[in-house]
Motif scaffolding. Structure first.
Motif, PDB file in Angstrom:
ATOM      1  N   THR A 276       0.797  -1.288  -0.014  1.00 60.22           N
ATOM      2  CA  THR A 276      -0.017  -0.035  -0.326  1.00 60.22           C
ATOM      3  C   THR A 276       0.939   1.191   0.028  1.00 60.22           C
ATOM      4  N   CYS A 277       0.492   2.195  -0.749  1.00 58.90           N
ATOM      5  CA  CYS A 277       1.645   3.519  -0.944  1.00 58.90           C
ATOM      6  C   CYS A 277       0.933   4.288   0.016  1.00 58.90           C
ATOM      7  N   VAL A 278       1.748   5.115   0.770  1.00 57.90           N
ATOM      8  CA  VAL A 278       1.362   5.927   1.858  1.00 57.90           C
ATOM      9  C   VAL A 278       1.826   7.423   1.668  1.00 57.90           C
ATOM     10  N   SER A 279       1.028   8.238   1.555  1.00 56.00           N
ATOM     11  CA  SER A 279       1.399   9.609   1.595  1.00 56.00           C
ATOM     12  C   SER A 279       1.529  10.127   0.043  1.00 56.00           C
ATOM     13  N   TYR A 280       1.781  11.466   0.282  1.00 56.00           N
ATOM     14  CA  TYR A 280       1.895  12.210  -1.188  1.00 56.00           C
ATOM     15  C   TYR A 280       3.400  11.627  -1.874  1.00 56.00           C
ATOM     16  N   GLY A 281       3.508  11.311  -3.075  1.00 54.74           N
ATOM     17  CA  GLY A 281       4.636  11.138  -3.875  1.00 54.74           C
ATOM     18  C   GLY A 281       4.719   9.478  -3.933  1.00 54.74           C
ATOM     19  N   ARG A 282       3.853   8.781  -3.105  1.00 51.14           N
ATOM     20  CA  ARG A 282       3.922   7.401  -3.017  1.00 51.14           C
ATOM     21  C   ARG A 282       5.651   6.719  -2.782  1.00 51.14           C
ATOM     22  N   ASN A 283       6.217   7.424  -1.946  1.00 48.99           N
ATOM     23  CA  ASN A 283       7.465   7.238  -1.573  1.00 48.99           C
ATOM     24  C   ASN A 283       7.507   6.069  -0.855  1.00 48.99           C
ATOM     25  N   TYR A 284       6.455   5.924   0.108  1.00 50.81           N
ATOM     26  CA  TYR A 284       6.493   4.584   1.141  1.00 50.81           C
ATOM     27  C   TYR A 284       5.569   3.761   0.669  1.00 50.81           C
ATOM     28  N   VAL A 285       5.975   2.227   0.751  1.00 55.65           N
ATOM     29  CA  VAL A 285       5.421   1.559   0.483  1.00 55.65           C
ATOM     30  C   VAL A 285       5.290   0.211   1.411  1.00 55.65           C
ATOM     31  N   THR A 286       3.898  -0.113   1.817  1.00 54.04           N
ATOM     32  CA  THR A 286       4.335  -0.849   2.916  1.00 54.04           C
ATOM     33  C   THR A 286       4.732  -2.289   2.611  1.00 54.04           C
ATOM     34  N   ASP A 287       5.563  -2.920   3.385  1.00 50.66           N
ATOM     35  CA  ASP A 287       6.349  -4.283   2.968  1.00 50.66           C
ATOM     36  C   ASP A 287       5.535  -5.470   3.896  1.00 50.66           C
ATOM     37  N   LYS A 288       4.701  -4.977   4.606  1.00 49.93           N
ATOM     38  CA  LYS A 288       3.710  -5.965   5.355  1.00 49.93           C
ATOM     39  C   LYS A 288       2.716  -5.528   5.986  1.00 49.93           C
ATOM     40  N   ARG A 289       1.828  -6.090   6.765  1.00 46.44           N
ATOM     41  CA  ARG A 289       0.587  -5.644   6.995  1.00 46.44           C
ATOM     42  C   ARG A 289       0.906  -4.561   8.180  1.00 46.44           C
ATOM     43  N   THR A 290       0.531  -3.428   8.124  1.00 51.76           N
ATOM     44  CA  THR A 290       1.128  -2.392   8.839  1.00 51.76           C
ATOM     45  C   THR A 290      -0.055  -1.654   9.657  1.00 51.76           C
ATOM     46  N   ARG A 291       0.141  -1.609  10.762  1.00 50.87           N
ATOM     47  CA  ARG A 291      -0.885  -0.647  11.657  1.00 50.87           C
ATOM     48  C   ARG A 291      -0.193   0.974  11.687  1.00 50.87           C
ATOM     49  N   MET A 292      -0.936   1.726  10.795  1.00 49.53           N
ATOM     50  CA  MET A 292      -0.386   2.881  10.250  1.00 49.53           C
ATOM     51  C   MET A 292      -1.301   4.065  11.093  1.00 49.53           C
ATOM     52  N   GLY A 293      -0.437   5.127  11.871  1.00 47.41           N
ATOM     53  CA  GLY A 293      -1.113   6.256  12.589  1.00 47.41           C
ATOM     54  C   GLY A 293      -0.819   7.413  11.820  1.00 47.41           C
ATOM     55  N   VAL A 294      -2.072   8.131  12.076  1.00 46.68           N
ATOM     56  CA  VAL A 294      -1.878   9.543  11.369  1.00 46.68           C
ATOM     57  C   VAL A 294      -1.709  10.489  12.715  1.00 46.68           C
ATOM     58  N   VAL A 295      -0.498  11.277  12.537  1.00 38.91           N
ATOM     59  CA  VAL A 295      -0.211  12.063  13.498  1.00 38.91           C
ATOM     60  C   VAL A 295      -0.774  13.589  12.946  1.00 38.91           C
ATOM     61  N   ALA A 296      -1.177  14.412  14.055  1.00 37.24           N
ATOM     62  CA  ALA A 296      -1.833  15.642  13.564  1.00 37.24           C
ATOM     63  C   ALA A 296      -0.865  16.799  13.556  1.00 37.24           C
ATOM     64  N   ALA A 297       0.257  16.336  12.968  1.00 39.54           N
ATOM     65  CA  ALA A 297       1.380  17.631  12.744  1.00 39.54           C
ATOM     66  C   ALA A 297       2.123  17.445  11.635  1.00 39.54           C
ATOM     67  N   GLY A 298       2.493  18.706  10.982  1.00 40.75           N
ATOM     68  CA  GLY A 298       2.881  18.517   9.788  1.00 40.75           C
ATOM     69  C   GLY A 298       4.056  19.640   9.646  1.00 40.75           C
ATOM     70  N   TYR A 299       4.391  19.841   8.306  1.00 42.55           N
ATOM     71  CA  TYR A 299       5.568  20.998   8.121  1.00 42.55           C
ATOM     72  C   TYR A 299       4.802  22.345   8.466  1.00 42.55           C
ATOM     73  N   ALA A 300       3.749  22.593   8.283  1.00 41.50           N
ATOM     74  CA  ALA A 300       3.054  23.692   8.928  1.00 41.50           C
ATOM     75  C   ALA A 300       3.075  23.964  10.184  1.00 41.50           C
ATOM     76  N   ASP A 301       3.482  23.024  10.847  1.00 45.57           N
ATOM     77  CA  ASP A 301       3.475  23.004  12.563  1.00 45.57           C
ATOM     78  C   ASP A 301       5.201  23.072  12.884  1.00 45.57           C
ATOM     79  N   GLY A 302       5.973  22.827  11.791  1.00 47.41           N
ATOM     80  CA  GLY A 302       7.530  22.941  12.218  1.00 47.41           C
ATOM     81  C   GLY A 302       8.201  21.794  12.080  1.00 47.41           C
ATOM     82  N   LEU A 303       7.505  20.427  11.563  1.00 38.20           N
ATOM     83  CA  LEU A 303       8.165  19.339  11.283  1.00 38.20           C
ATOM     84  C   LEU A 303       8.660  19.587   9.845  1.00 38.20           C
ATOM     85  N   PRO A 304      10.390  19.055  10.034  1.00 37.69           N
ATOM     86  CA  PRO A 304      10.937  19.368   8.657  1.00 37.69           C
ATOM     87  C   PRO A 304      10.394  18.154   7.494  1.00 37.69           C
TER      88      PRO A 304
END
Ligand code: PLP
Length: 374
Positions: A266-294
């Motif tokens: 399964t492709c995760v996020s913009y750009g499809r840079n990350y693809v799960t290699d296993k069944r994955t329990r994925m969390g969405v964190v409520a912070a991004g680059y507009a909050d200051g995460l690089p």
């Protein structure tokens, strides 16, 4: 949890800043003045709150980058002396005088303009002269062939009417590096600084406050403290490599807003840079680059959740990012995520992003409420 703490927030410990202040004071010779750097909203920690705490601790001076930052402090009742590190156009000398601000002067021509402006207003402007001893940024030129002219200009600034030359300073470019070449460069800067001062004093000038020690020099060159030290980074709990026992003052926290299971491939996020290699329990964190995460740290960092580290997966979005919670069954919707702070180190996140910790502190955005804790 109050209303401010539902999504993403930055806990700021003024007690830790006070602790750091005490540790730095204990490391410098008694009687050395302390200037606390609170520019850039006190490296993201909140300039007014930090300034007031430092004032209460007994700091002798504060410094900020520009006039607006100084006025914010004065408007909020900060009365300790304030040094403006950058340039202020002479048109604003009235505000400098009214608010009893100390202005950095970085060349003779500007000194003349400030002197004229202060004379026209019938006041005396307090200034610190800044020397360029090797940073090659602001300051009177005085290296090598410029030495004699540099001294001459410092002395003539000293003699200008309507200026009260209280101090003289310089800034180091590599005092935080430990290699021999950097140490030698800093020593050269220091020697030039003191040589100019001595020669200018022979020419009739005098300076009550001579200062050059930023955080790097306080830690690596304790013989350079002179009349006053000028740390920023250390005050916020970084840069001492454990030697002073400092405590980080900021903890950036977010929350898990959703958890889903994805099948492999399964492709995760913009750009499809990350693809799960296993069944994955994925969390969405409520912070991004507009909050200051690089954004640049995407896929190279991990955040602290329920006492474990959750790898961050896929591109960091403007307002969210994803983390793999497969190995952290205790994590649930609403779990807190430490983006940096006590467990997840700011320095680690910065190096994952290919930047310096300073930049990440300054990047914590306006949208992120600062929550002051004791
Ligand atoms: C920012 C700044 C400092 C503080 O630097 P740190 O590395 O945070 O200690 C000191 N002096 C000047 C002139 C600065 O601009």
């Amino acid at each position: 949890m109050n209303d401010l703490q539902k999504r993403t927030w930055a806990e700021v410990s003024l007690a830790n800043i006070e602790h750091n202040y005490g540790r730095i004071k204990a490391a410098i010779p008694e009687g050395t003045k302390f200037l606390g750097i609170v520019k850039a909203d006190a490296y993201g920690h909140g300039a007014v709150q930090v300034a007031k705490r430092l004032e209460k601790c007994g700091a002798d001076y504060l410094a900020i980058a520009c006039l607006d930052e100084a006025l914010e402090l004065r408007r909020n009742g900060v009365t300790v002396p304030i040094l403006i590190l950058g340039h202020t156009p002479p048109d604003y000398v009235n505000l400098l005088l009214e608010n009893e601000l100390t202005q950095t002067v970085s060349c003779e021509a500007k000194a003349q303009e400030f002197s004229d402006a202060a004379a026209a207003l019938g006041g005396t402007l307090k200034i610190h002269i800044k020397l360029d001893t090797g940073m090659s940024r602001l300051g009177y030129l005085c290296r090598e062939s410029y030495f004699e002219d540099g001294v001459k200009n410092v002395v003539s600034t000293f003699n200008l009417p309507n200026l009260d030359v209280e101090g003289i300073y310089t800034h180091f470019s590599v005092s935080d590096f430990k290699d021999a070449d950097s140490a030698a460069y800093t020593k050269e800067q220091f020697k030039l600084f003191t040589d100019v001062i001595h020669t200018a004093e022979d020419g009739g000038a005098s300076f009550k406050i001579r200062h050059c020690a930023n955080s790097g020099a306080v830690v690596n060159h304790p013989e350079m403290t002179l009349d006053m030290v000028r740390p920023g980074f250390l005050l916020y709990g970084y840069g001492d490599e454990g030697r002073l026992g400092l405590r980080p003052a900021m903890r950036m926290v977010s929350t898990v807003s959703t958890i889903k299971y994805y099948e492999p491939n399964t492709c995760v996020s913009y750009g499809r840079n990350y693809v799960t290699d296993k069944r994955t329990r994925m969390g969405v964190v409520a912070a991004g680059y507009a909050d200051g995460l690089p954004w640049a740290a995407a896929g190279k960092c991990a955040f602290s959740v329920e006492n474990s580290f959750a790898p961050q997966c896929g591109n960091i979005c403007m307002d969210m990012c994803m983390i793999d919670l497969s190995d952290i069954p205790e994590a649930a919707v609403g779990s807190r995520v430490e983006l940096f702070g006590e467990t997840a180190k700011l320095e680690t996140l910065a190096s994952a992003a290919g930047t310096i910790p300073y930049e990440l502190l300054c990047a914590v955005s306006k949208r992120v409420p600062r929550v002051y804790i004791e």
